[in-house]
Design a protein around this motif. Structure first.
Motif, PDB file in Angstrom:
ATOM      1  N   SER A 105       0.818  -1.218   0.000  1.00 21.81           N
ATOM      2  CA  SER A 105       0.000   0.000   0.000  1.00 21.81           C
ATOM      3  C   SER A 105       0.845   1.259   0.000  1.00 21.81           C
ATOM      4  N   GLN A 106       0.257   2.318  -0.493  1.00 18.92           N
ATOM      5  CA  GLN A 106       0.869   3.640  -0.419  1.00 18.92           C
ATOM      6  C   GLN A 106       0.297   4.465   0.737  1.00 18.92           C
ATOM      7  N   GLU A 107      -0.783   3.931   1.382  1.00 21.37           N
ATOM      8  CA  GLU A 107      -1.433   4.710   2.430  1.00 21.37           C
ATOM      9  C   GLU A 107      -2.307   3.770   3.264  1.00 21.37           C
ATOM     10  N   ILE A 139      -5.563   4.194   5.826  1.00 16.97           N
ATOM     11  CA  ILE A 139      -6.577   5.146   6.279  1.00 16.97           C
ATOM     12  C   ILE A 139      -7.125   4.674   7.622  1.00 16.97           C
ATOM     13  N   PRO A 141       2.645   5.405   5.236  1.00 17.07           N
ATOM     14  CA  PRO A 141       2.062   6.515   5.998  1.00 17.07           C
ATOM     15  C   PRO A 141       0.596   6.276   6.329  1.00 17.07           C
ATOM     16  N   ARG A 142       0.183   6.758   7.493  1.00 20.16           N
ATOM     17  CA  ARG A 142      -1.205   6.646   7.933  1.00 20.16           C
ATOM     18  C   ARG A 142      -1.881   8.007   7.810  1.00 20.16           C
ATOM     19  N   THR A 143      -3.159   7.971   7.409  1.00 18.97           N
ATOM     20  CA  THR A 143      -3.950   9.202   7.314  1.00 18.97           C
ATOM     21  C   THR A 143      -5.060   9.152   8.340  1.00 18.97           C
ATOM     22  N   ALA A 164      -7.628   8.885  -1.858  1.00 21.87           N
ATOM     23  CA  ALA A 164      -6.713   7.750  -1.957  1.00 21.87           C
ATOM     24  C   ALA A 164      -6.953   6.959  -3.236  1.00 21.87           C
ATOM     25  N   ASN A 185      -3.633   6.493  -5.369  1.00 20.71           N
ATOM     26  CA  ASN A 185      -2.880   5.310  -4.954  1.00 20.71           C
ATOM     27  C   ASN A 185      -3.287   4.065  -5.740  1.00 20.71           C
ATOM     28  N   THR A 189      -4.475   0.972  -1.402  1.00 28.83           N
ATOM     29  CA  THR A 189      -4.699   1.638  -0.118  1.00 28.83           C
ATOM     30  C   THR A 189      -5.374   0.644   0.816  1.00 28.83           C
ATOM     31  N   ARG A 240       8.680  10.664  -0.718  1.00 30.24           N
ATOM     32  CA  ARG A 240       7.851  10.495   0.460  1.00 30.24           C
ATOM     33  C   ARG A 240       7.478  11.819   1.061  1.00 30.24           C
TER      34      ARG A 240
END
Length: 359
Positions: free
Chosen positions: A88-90, A92, A195-197, A299, A303, A306, A359
């Motif tokens: 994943s790129q993110e 959530i 990274p976490r959002t 996202a 992405n 995700t 990043r």
């Protein structure tokens, strides 16, 4: 969203489960018998449910549905989720509300005694004085069963007394609130440098001293929350345990079939509709939904992969968050029975390697 409002005032969390404002005297159900339930709760390593997929072209949002409470002695087997997070790129985070006040350490310390006092009913009233007699009689039976002789809770506001009773009851039947899914997801995101959002909606109280004084002297319309908590503990503990077990073993059909009663939605509305918050914010529930859906759409636009967590009810409800994404034209696919995530499912969607500069 766990549909509970964590209110950080004077250095401590006052947690609300909320209630809808009642119009006139609400009708409360007749007292059902309290059944002794055998503690048949799953334990050990369990797989949890499969993942939902939301697609936009080549981009995929994988969603894990969560329930609470869950078996206290289970360990979640997270291999499928790790496969997704690794690509994943993110990540959530789940929806929620944070009500905060920018006081600093000494400001919070100075207001601490008032915050403790805010737990109690105005004018020193007891639960017996603020709830209807038939409801108080039901409370006493449940309190004796799950809390015991502690008298301090008798001075709590109904919404907070209900939460105390609920937490004690679920612990007694081998369940627990939180601590199963999110700590693992957080650790996996850190392990794979994803990274976490955050999707929490933060409401900043600009006048915390005035708000706290106002809250201490105000009456909450929380009898609906109190009544629904009693009703759930009288009739739903068995179903609650079945739901927890179904999540643990990944039985989606059982989760769909089990009735879902949740006093927390009524309790959230009580907190949101209190005069203290209503004057300082508006439509908290709408803001929370809009925030999570907005982050999910962003996202999906950027992405290839995700990962997200979302309360199971928002995946299953016909008007839940995922239903709203489907209505916007996104392709939604639920997990099939016993269909684990294959490495090829995710690897085919893997984005180019991230670099420090990117990043």
């Amino acid at each position: 969203m766990r549909h509970r409002v964590a209110m950080l005032l004077s250095g401590m969390f006052i947690t609300f489960a909320g209630t809808a404002a009642a119009q006139g005297a609400p009708a409360f159900p007749a007292e059902p018998p309290i059944r002794d339930l055998a503690p048949l709760v799953v334990s050990g390593i369990q797989p949890g449910p499969g993942l939902w997929k939301v697609r936009r072209g080549e981009n995929t949002l994988w969603i894990l549905g969560t329930v609470s409470p869950l078996p206290r002695r289970m360990e979640w087997e997270s291999r499928d989720v790790e496969k997704v997070i690794a690509q994943s790129q993110e990540v959530i985070e789940g929806p929620g509300v944070r009500i905060d006040a920018d006081l600093g350490f000494f400001g919070k310390l100075a207001l601490a005694p008032k915050a403790f006092g805010a737990r109690k009913n105005p004018d020193g009233q007891t639960l017996q004085q603020v709830v209807p007699p038939e409801m108080y009689a039901r409370w006493l039976v449940l309190k004796d069963k799950y809390i015991g002789d502690d008298r301090s809770v008798e001075f709590y506001r109904p919404i907070l007394a209900a939460m105390e009773l609920y937490n004690e009851a679920i612990e007694d039947i081998g369940l627990r609130q939180g601590g199963v899914v999110w700590p693992v997801v957080k650790k996996l995101a850190k392990r794979h440098d994803v990274p976490r959002t955050e999707t929490m909606v933060t409401v900043m109280i600009q006048d915390p001293k005035a708000a706290l004084n106002e809250f201490r002297s105000s009456k909450l319309e929380d009898l609906d929350c109190f009544a629904k908590t009693l009703q759930r503990l009288e009739s739903d503990l068995g179903t609650m345990r079945e739901r927890a077990n179904a999540w643990a073993v990944g039985d989606l059909e059982a989760l769909r079939a089990l009735p879902y009663t949740d006093q927390n939605e009524a309790c959230l509305r009580a907190a949101a509709q209190s005069g203290v918050l209503r004057k300082r914010t508006s439509d908290i529930e709408g803001q929370v939904a809009a925030r999570w859906i907005g982050v999910a759409e962003a996202a999906l636009a950027k992405n290839r992969v995700t990962f997200a967590v979302l309360p199971m009810r928002e995946l299953l409800k016909p008007d839940g968050y995922v239903a709203k994404l489907r209505a916007k034209g996104y392709a939604v696919e639920g997990p099939s029975a016993a269909a684990p995530v294959e490495a090829s499912d995710v690897k085919s969607e893997k984005a180019p390697e991230r670099t420090p500069a990117g990043r």
